[in-house]
Every structure is written in C-alpha cells, then in structure tokens.
Design a protein around this motif. Structure first.
Motif, mmCIF file in Angstrom:
data_model
loop_
_atom_site.group_PDB
_atom_site.id
_atom_site.type_symbol
_atom_site.label_atom_id
_atom_site.label_comp_id
_atom_site.label_asym_id
_atom_site.label_seq_id
_atom_site.Cartn_x
_atom_site.Cartn_y
_atom_site.Cartn_z
ATOM 1 N N THR A 45 62.138 34.509 26.026
ATOM 2 C CA THR A 45 60.997 34.684 25.137
ATOM 3 C C THR A 45 60.298 33.342 24.958
ATOM 4 O OG1 THR A 45 62.389 34.285 23.179
ATOM 5 C CG2 THR A 45 62.111 36.578 23.916
ATOM 6 N N LEU A 46 59.094 33.396 24.414
ATOM 7 C CA LEU A 46 58.290 32.177 24.314
ATOM 8 C C LEU A 46 57.748 32.015 22.900
ATOM 9 C CD1 LEU A 46 56.872 29.764 25.687
ATOM 10 C CD2 LEU A 46 54.950 31.301 26.139
ATOM 11 N N PRO A 47 58.115 30.931 22.191
ATOM 12 C CA PRO A 47 57.476 30.640 20.898
ATOM 13 C C PRO A 47 56.070 30.106 21.116
ATOM 14 C CG PRO A 47 59.080 28.934 21.441
ATOM 15 C CD PRO A 47 59.186 29.978 22.519
ATOM 16 N N LEU A 48 55.108 30.642 20.381
ATOM 17 C CA LEU A 48 53.708 30.216 20.527
ATOM 18 C C LEU A 48 53.478 28.973 19.675
ATOM 19 C CD1 LEU A 48 51.974 33.712 20.470
ATOM 20 C CD2 LEU A 48 52.590 32.309 22.451
ATOM 21 N N ALA A 49 54.040 27.854 20.124
ATOM 22 C CA ALA A 49 53.952 26.595 19.391
ATOM 23 C C ALA A 49 53.001 25.646 20.107
ATOM 24 C CB ALA A 49 55.335 25.963 19.264
ATOM 25 N N GLY A 50 52.384 24.775 19.305
ATOM 26 C CA GLY A 50 51.471 23.793 19.877
ATOM 27 C C GLY A 50 50.219 23.628 19.040
ATOM 28 N N ASP A 51 49.094 23.357 19.708
ATOM 29 C CA ASP A 51 47.825 23.080 19.023
ATOM 30 C C ASP A 51 47.026 24.370 18.866
ATOM 31 O OD1 ASP A 51 48.501 20.360 19.113
ATOM 32 O OD2 ASP A 51 47.636 20.154 21.101
ATOM 33 N N TRP A 52 47.013 24.934 17.683
ATOM 34 C CA TRP A 52 46.224 26.147 17.388
ATOM 35 C C TRP A 52 44.866 25.756 16.810
ATOM 36 C CZ3 TRP A 52 48.366 31.445 15.864
ATOM 37 C CH2 TRP A 52 49.549 31.730 16.549
ATOM 38 N N PHE A 53 43.902 26.654 16.998
ATOM 39 C CA PHE A 53 42.635 26.506 16.281
ATOM 40 C C PHE A 53 42.894 26.767 14.794
ATOM 41 C CE2 PHE A 53 41.055 27.642 20.547
ATOM 42 C CZ PHE A 53 40.176 26.593 20.748
ATOM 43 N N PHE A 54 42.150 26.038 13.949
ATOM 44 C CA PHE A 54 42.401 26.133 12.506
ATOM 45 C C PHE A 54 41.095 25.971 11.746
ATOM 46 C CE2 PHE A 54 43.273 23.893 8.462
ATOM 47 C CZ PHE A 54 44.092 24.832 7.851
ATOM 48 N N GLU A 55 40.916 26.788 10.714
ATOM 49 C CA GLU A 55 39.764 26.646 9.823
ATOM 50 C C GLU A 55 40.243 26.815 8.394
ATOM 51 O OE1 GLU A 55 35.351 27.461 10.602
ATOM 52 O OE2 GLU A 55 36.162 29.382 9.929
ATOM 53 N N TRP A 56 39.899 25.862 7.560
ATOM 54 C CA TRP A 56 40.381 25.832 6.175
ATOM 55 C C TRP A 56 39.402 26.538 5.235
ATOM 56 C CZ3 TRP A 56 44.007 25.936 2.962
ATOM 57 C CH2 TRP A 56 43.854 25.532 1.648
ATOM 58 N N ASN A 57 39.982 27.252 4.279
ATOM 59 C CA ASN A 57 39.260 27.926 3.191
ATOM 60 C C ASN A 57 38.342 29.036 3.693
ATOM 61 O OD1 ASN A 57 39.881 27.645 0.547
ATOM 62 N ND2 ASN A 57 38.342 26.109 0.103
ATOM 63 N N GLU A 58 38.654 29.594 4.865
ATOM 64 C CA GLU A 58 37.879 30.710 5.395
ATOM 65 C C GLU A 58 38.826 31.714 6.055
ATOM 66 O OE1 GLU A 58 34.731 31.464 5.224
ATOM 67 O OE2 GLU A 58 33.988 29.635 4.269
ATOM 68 N N ILE A 183 55.502 32.273 15.854
ATOM 69 C CA ILE A 183 55.451 33.632 16.375
ATOM 70 C C ILE A 183 55.975 33.590 17.811
ATOM 71 C CG2 ILE A 183 53.900 35.513 17.014
ATOM 72 C CD1 ILE A 183 52.083 34.630 14.728
ATOM 73 N N ILE A 184 56.765 34.593 18.194
ATOM 74 C CA ILE A 184 57.406 34.600 19.510
ATOM 75 C C ILE A 184 56.902 35.809 20.289
ATOM 76 C CG2 ILE A 184 59.596 34.671 20.757
ATOM 77 C CD1 ILE A 184 60.917 33.463 18.302
ATOM 78 N N ILE A 185 56.590 35.594 21.574
ATOM 79 C CA ILE A 185 56.164 36.680 22.461
ATOM 80 C C ILE A 185 57.214 36.875 23.551
ATOM 81 C CG2 ILE A 185 54.813 35.161 23.967
ATOM 82 C CD1 ILE A 185 52.795 37.483 24.276
ATOM 83 N N GLY A 186 57.425 38.107 23.927
ATOM 84 C CA GLY A 186 58.399 38.418 24.966
ATOM 85 C C GLY A 186 58.552 39.915 25.088
ATOM 86 N N PHE A 187 59.434 40.330 25.985
ATOM 87 C CA PHE A 187 59.720 41.748 26.089
ATOM 88 C C PHE A 187 60.395 42.223 24.812
ATOM 89 C CE2 PHE A 187 59.890 41.042 30.882
ATOM 90 C CZ PHE A 187 58.601 41.535 31.049
ATOM 91 N N ALA A 188 60.078 43.448 24.414
ATOM 92 C CA ALA A 188 60.611 43.972 23.160
ATOM 93 C C ALA A 188 62.134 43.966 23.143
ATOM 94 C CB ALA A 188 60.081 45.390 22.928
ATOM 95 N N SER A 189 62.764 44.282 24.282
ATOM 96 C CA SER A 189 64.228 44.321 24.332
ATOM 97 C C SER A 189 64.816 42.932 24.119
ATOM 98 C CB SER A 189 64.691 44.893 25.672
ATOM 99 O OG SER A 189 64.152 44.135 26.753
ATOM 100 N N ASP A 190 64.185 41.898 24.713
ATOM 101 C CA ASP A 190 64.684 40.527 24.542
ATOM 102 C C ASP A 190 64.491 40.054 23.109
ATOM 103 O OD1 ASP A 190 65.391 40.429 27.197
ATOM 104 O OD2 ASP A 190 63.463 39.588 27.834
ATOM 105 N N LEU A 191 63.341 40.391 22.515
ATOM 106 C CA LEU A 191 63.094 39.995 21.128
ATOM 107 C C LEU A 191 64.082 40.673 20.191
ATOM 108 C CD1 LEU A 191 59.194 40.120 21.044
ATOM 109 C CD2 LEU A 191 60.625 38.076 20.992
ATOM 110 N N LYS A 192 64.357 41.936 20.454
ATOM 111 C CA LYS A 192 65.325 42.651 19.618
ATOM 112 C C LYS A 192 66.710 42.027 19.737
ATOM 113 C CE LYS A 192 67.274 47.216 18.719
ATOM 114 N NZ LYS A 192 67.307 48.643 19.142
ATOM 115 N N LEU A 193 67.113 41.682 20.963
ATOM 116 C CA LEU A 193 68.411 41.049 21.167
ATOM 117 C C LEU A 193 68.473 39.700 20.465
ATOM 118 C CD1 LEU A 193 71.157 41.073 22.588
ATOM 119 C CD2 LEU A 193 70.055 39.981 24.565
ATOM 120 N N GLN A 194 67.403 38.925 20.573
ATOM 121 C CA GLN A 194 67.348 37.629 19.907
ATOM 122 C C GLN A 194 67.419 37.792 18.394
ATOM 123 O OE1 GLN A 194 63.567 35.150 19.738
ATOM 124 N NE2 GLN A 194 64.702 33.995 21.279
#
Length: 639
Positions: A45-58, A183-194
C-alpha cells in the motif's frame, strides 16, 4: 543476574536488527502531485505523504487548488506548523482545504482508500464526489465536532490519468489540527489486512497491559503493605486505556463513547502516567531519590489532572505542550533515581535501567522515522511490551525472593480471581450489550435498576419516517435474498447516520424506518438535529442510487417525512419488549412521509416553525390528508 543481563542484551540486538532493515523507497507527493504509473500495488500500500496543495480559511471547490497552483505543505503534519502567505503561523481554529492530484495510468477496479482516525472534522472528496466525512461541516463553526470514523473506502471511481483527492477540514477545539496520519491507497484486501494487523497489535498490547494490571492488583490485595504492585498496576492500566483510544482507537468499536470522551481519556491517562511511574520507582528504591524532588515532580502532575477534570476540552488540550516540558523533568529525575540505585547496588536496578533504555530507544527510533530522518520501521509497540513485560518479570522475581513459601498459594488464588472476574465481566457484557441493542442506555439502566420503565411524556420531539417508493412492486420482482440484503445495506447506513447525529432508532416495519430526536433525553435542538440527519440520509441515498445507476441496476427511490410535536414514550411487553412512542405526532409524521415526493424530504408546518431562519425550505402549500384535512407542508432543501 548475569542471565537476566544476557536476555536484555539479546532482545536489544534483535530490535536493533529490525531497525537496520532497509525501508522500501515509495513514491511521494511532489508539488501537489503523485505519479503512480510505475508503482505496483500488488501486496503493498502507499501512504499519500508529501507536498499537498493547501488553502487556509477556505473550503474550496474540489479541483480549484490544483487549477490555481496553491501553496504546498507537508502532509501528514499539524497545520499549526504551516505559515500563511504573509509568513505568520496558522492558528489552531479555522478552516482548511488540502488537495492532491493522483496520476493513475489505468483503472484499478479494486483500489480503495484507508482513512485514518482524525481528531479534526473533515469531508473527503474523490473527483468532486463526497466519499467520507466524520462530521457535518455545514453546522455552526463552534458546533462542528468530529466523530470516530476510520473506514476503508471501496468502490471509488478511478479514472485513467488525473484523479483529484480533496479534503475539507474544520477545527474549533483540538490543539493539533490537521493530518495525524496519512491517507493510504491500495487494494482493498491489502488495506484490510494492514488495518487488521494494526488493530491486533493495539488490542494485544492494551489487553496484555490490562491483564497485567488486574494481576498486580490481585497481588496488592494479597500484600497491601507493599504498594509497588499497586502503582505498577495503575501505570499499566492508564497506558492500556490510552492505547485503546489512540492509534486504531479500537475502543470506539466496542464501547459507545464519543470524541470528547475519548480525548478526555487520552489526556487523563497520559497526565496520570508519569506521577504513578515515579511513585512506583520510589517504592522500589525508597533510599535513592529525594523527598523534595518527589513533591516537585508529582504536585504539578496533579495540577494538570485537575485542569483536565474541570476545564472544557478546548482549554485543557492547550496544556499539552507544558505537560511535555514537565515530562522531560520527570524523565531526568527518573534516570537520576535509577543511576543512584545502580551505584548503591540495588537488586534489579541494572535490569530496570536496561528495560527503560530499550523502551526509550524504540520511541526515539519511531520519532526519527516519523520525521523521515532515518530508514527504519515502527517498533515502539515492541519496546513498550518489552518494558512492561520486564517490569512484571522484575516484580515477580522480587516477590519470589521475599515470599518463596507463599508463591504457590498466591498463584492459585490469583487464577481464581482472574477466572471469576473474567466470567462475571463476560456475562455482564453479554447482558448489557443485548439490552443496549434493544433499548436506549438510559432506559436500559432504569430497567435493570427498577425492573420496569415508567412512561414519560415529551412535550416536543421530532419524528422521522423513511420508506421506499413502490416497494411492494419491487419486492415481487427481486430475489428474496437480494431484497433483504438491499434493505439491510440501506438500514445499516441509516443506523450509522442516526446514531452519529444523536437520534433514537425506534423500529423498522417492512421497508419503513422510524426514528426520533429529543428522546429519551430532551434536546431543545431536536428539530435541527433531525433535519441534519435527514439531509445526510438523502445525500447517502442519492449517492447510492447514482452508483447503482452506473452499474445498470434498479434505482431505489425513497420518501422522508418529518413532524414535530408531543409524544408519550415507554417500554411495552414482558417478552421481546421494545421502546416505542405514541401520540398523534407519530401519525402526522407518517402522513408527511406518505405525501412526500420521491427522493425528497417533506416536513410539517410545526417542524418548519422550529427550524425557520436556519434552513432553506420550499412551500408545498396545503395538501389534503386523509383523516386530517388540509395540512401545510414544506420541502426541506438544505440547512
């Protein structure tokens, strides 16, 4: 003693070998985008970590941050670490939008998202379509409170190429808002096992510590003059409680607790642990510390505990930073006592120090790994279990040396106490869970205490009916198993929404679902709460219908009716009893449902008066109702 040292060093070497294991280099979010064209989702599975777009107070429209190339921030992290366009640190309270673009070259039909448990209220969108939320962000700012919600989101529509993940967040109370975990993306079976693996570790650790606590309380009851076992039992108990409401927060799955109460447990258990640990080590080594420093280190902890007990959540959570500074002083004094004990050649002092070093070493490893400063794995649970197991072993050895002749009797008695306690808890939990599944908590408590339930009159509640259009015709054309499964799927979703919004489910009759707001505890905002739940059910049903339409299956249309008024509530029957309500309000609510247009929410004039000014409604005029004459009705649009 030499054999004990060898055991400690052997386990330490094993842990260090785990730490030196090379971590797999995973793709990261760079400049708000992540390319998954070369990533193989098979068994990982893959954690969606890194530089995200961000907007404050909106709370920006999905896709808007990418189109205007907004600022980027590091995820996961708390947004108070971010700075706005003028370079100022972002405050705790406010709104924020996070967004990331995922480039997936071909559709993966079994891909899913694992949403971590968040202490910040959120709504999550995939390509502009809402797929998850832990609160209603449309409420007044101060009323937006998150609920426990850490699902695996299946059936997301993956488009070849660009896919946009948008997260709206609101925080008014918690001191560390934002992402705690990715947030983590992956196959549902792998996420469930994790997920199941993480849940097993948390349950195993918490359960082990809880059993250690019960065991040492039993020892203390047999020998109350030595309070070291009591302090160790309390320390293990508080850590067990903290583990149950953090991480996978499995206590939400077993107990009817809310976010406010879980945060209280998290803080109270954390604030009580250091002073209890100091009392424990001072009982083991009473001549190696200082009474003055005992007071200096223990009294502030009691002040922090009192603040948690008397202050609202928005205030006591702000004391965390000061408590962390205090904890550093406690740790320094803790090691001072241990070093003195080693100098004075106290029994088990060296083994105690080694166990403590292992625990703090694993904690430091995880802190560095979480901040991406080293390649490693998370091993704090190993260190924590090793530390507590070592303490339990040292206490057992200490008692064995002092009470050789009483050891056998103590073990036999302790096993009986544990067995009887577990049996009683098991039977009590079975009975309580069965009763709570049938009746509201307050009613169940009254029934257990008095043997009966007094009928109660409620001058103002709001009743809601939901049913499906042309259900009789549909049922004649569907396989019975498919029909029941469809109803069960919808009603389970209704149950979750009703419970999350604080309504009371009353019953289902065929395809009709009945619930009420303002019972068994009165609530002046019962009409607003009921309407919020109705809109959430409508949103869920609309999304469900769209999904079924895409699959080429029959669409289930629905009607929702709401009316406010007086009812009488109580429990009827002596066998298979049920909590129910009676009165003309129930009949009118049923009429509101039956006269609603398909896929709409029809409310009465009485309910409209209670929500007027806080909701958008369209008038339907007066409609002739059998047995009631002409009734004024409104269609609820939004809050």
């Amino acid at each position: 003693m030499k054999s004990n040292k060898k055991l400690f060093f052997l386990l330490l070497i094993l842990i260090l070998n785990c730490v030196n294991k090379q971590a797999i280099v995973l793709p990261e979010v760079i400049n708000g985008k992540i390319n998954l064209s070369k990533f193989n989702f098979y068994q990982q599975t893959l954690p969606l970590a890194g530089d995200w777009f961000f907007e404050w107070n909106e709370l920006s429209e999905p896709g808007s941050l990418i189109s205007k190339n907004s600022n980027k921030v590091i995820v996961p992290s708390h947004w108070m670490d971010y700075r706005d366009s003028e370079g100022n640190l972002i405050p705790m309270e406010g709104r924020a939008t996070f967004e990331v673009e995922l480039n997936i070259p071909k559709p993966e039909y079994d891909l899913a998202l694992r949403i971590p448990s968040m202490d910040t209220a959120f709504t999550l969108f995939w390509n502009g379509e809402e797929i998850a939320r832990n609160s209603n962000l449309d409420r007044n700012f101060s009323e937006v409170v998150p609920q426990y919600y850490a699902p695996i989101i299946r059936d997301i529509l993956i488009k070849p190429g660009s896919n946009i993940l948008t997260l709206h967040m609101i925080n008014s109370q918690y001191p560390r808002p934002g992402f705690r975990d990715p947030i983590i993306i992956g196959f549902a079976s792998d996420l469930k096992l994790q997920n199941e693996r993480n849940l097993f570790i948390d349950v195993f650790l918490s359960g082990s510590l809880f059993l250690m606590s019960i065991y040492h309380i039993g020892i203390f009851l047999l020998k109350p003059k030595d309070k070291s076992t009591l302090y160790f039992a309390l320390f293990a108990f508080f850590i067990s409680i903290r583990l149950s409401v953090t991480g996978e927060a499995f206590s939400f799955r077993f107990f009817p607790i809310n976010w406010n109460f879980s945060t209280f447990l998290e803080y109270i258990s954390f604030y009580l642990s250091p002073p209890i640990m100091l009392l424990y080590i001072r009982k083991l080594y009473p001549e190696d510390g200082s009474r003055l420093w005992d007071r200096i280190t223990i009294i502030p902890a009691l002040i922090f505990v009192i603040l948690v007990l008397v202050l609202p959540i928005g205030l006591y959570t702000k004391t965390l930073m000061y408590f962390q500074i205090y904890s550093i002083i406690v740790i320094i004094y803790f090691f001072y006592i241990l070093i003195n004990a080693i100098k004075n050649k106290r029994e088990t002092a060296i083994a105690f120090l080694l166990g403590t070093i292992v625990f703090f070493g694993t904690y430091a490893n995880d802190a560095l790994y979480a901040n991406r400063m080293i390649d490693s794995i998370f091993i704090t649970p190993i260190g924590m279990f090793f530390f507590f197991f070592a303490q339990a072993f040292l206490l057992s050895k200490r008692f064995a040396t002092a009470f050789d002749t009483a050891e056998t009797l103590t073990k036999e008695l302790d096993e009986k106490v544990k067995q009887r306690t577990n049996d009683l808890l098991l039977e009590r939990d079975r009975a309580d869970n069965l009763l709570k599944n049938i009746l509201p908590d307050e009613v169940a408590t009254e029934l257990k205490e008095r043997g009966s339930v007094r009928p109660m009159y409620f001058p103002s509640v709001t009743v809601m009916f939901i049913d499906f259009v042309n259900f009789t015709e549909i049922s004649q054309t569907m396989n019975p198993n498919d029909l029941v499964n469809e109803l069960d799927y919808c009603f389970r979703a209704f149950d979750d929404i009703v419970e999350r919004n604080g309504l009371e489910k009353l019953k289902t009759i065929g395809d009709s679902y009945m619930c009420a707001s303002g019972i068994p505890l009165s609530n002046p905002n019962h009409a607003i709460i009921c309407c919020e739940a109705a809109l959430e059910i409508k949103s869920w049903m609309d999304a469900y219908s769209k999904r079924k339409e895409r699959e080429g299956k029959r669409i289930w249309s629905y009607r929702i009716g709401i009316h406010s008024g007086a009812v009488t509530a109580g429990v009827i029957g002596s066998k298979k009893f049920a909590y129910d309500i009676w009165g003309d309000t129930v009949n009118v609510a049923s009429r509101m449902e039956s006269h609603a247009d398909p896929s709409t929410i029809n409310i009465s004039e009485e309910t409209y008066r209670l929500i007027q000014g806080r909701a958008e409604c369209s008038s339907r005029g007066k409609i002739e109702v059998k047995g009631k004459g002409e009734l004024t009705m409104y269609q609820l649009v939004k809050l």
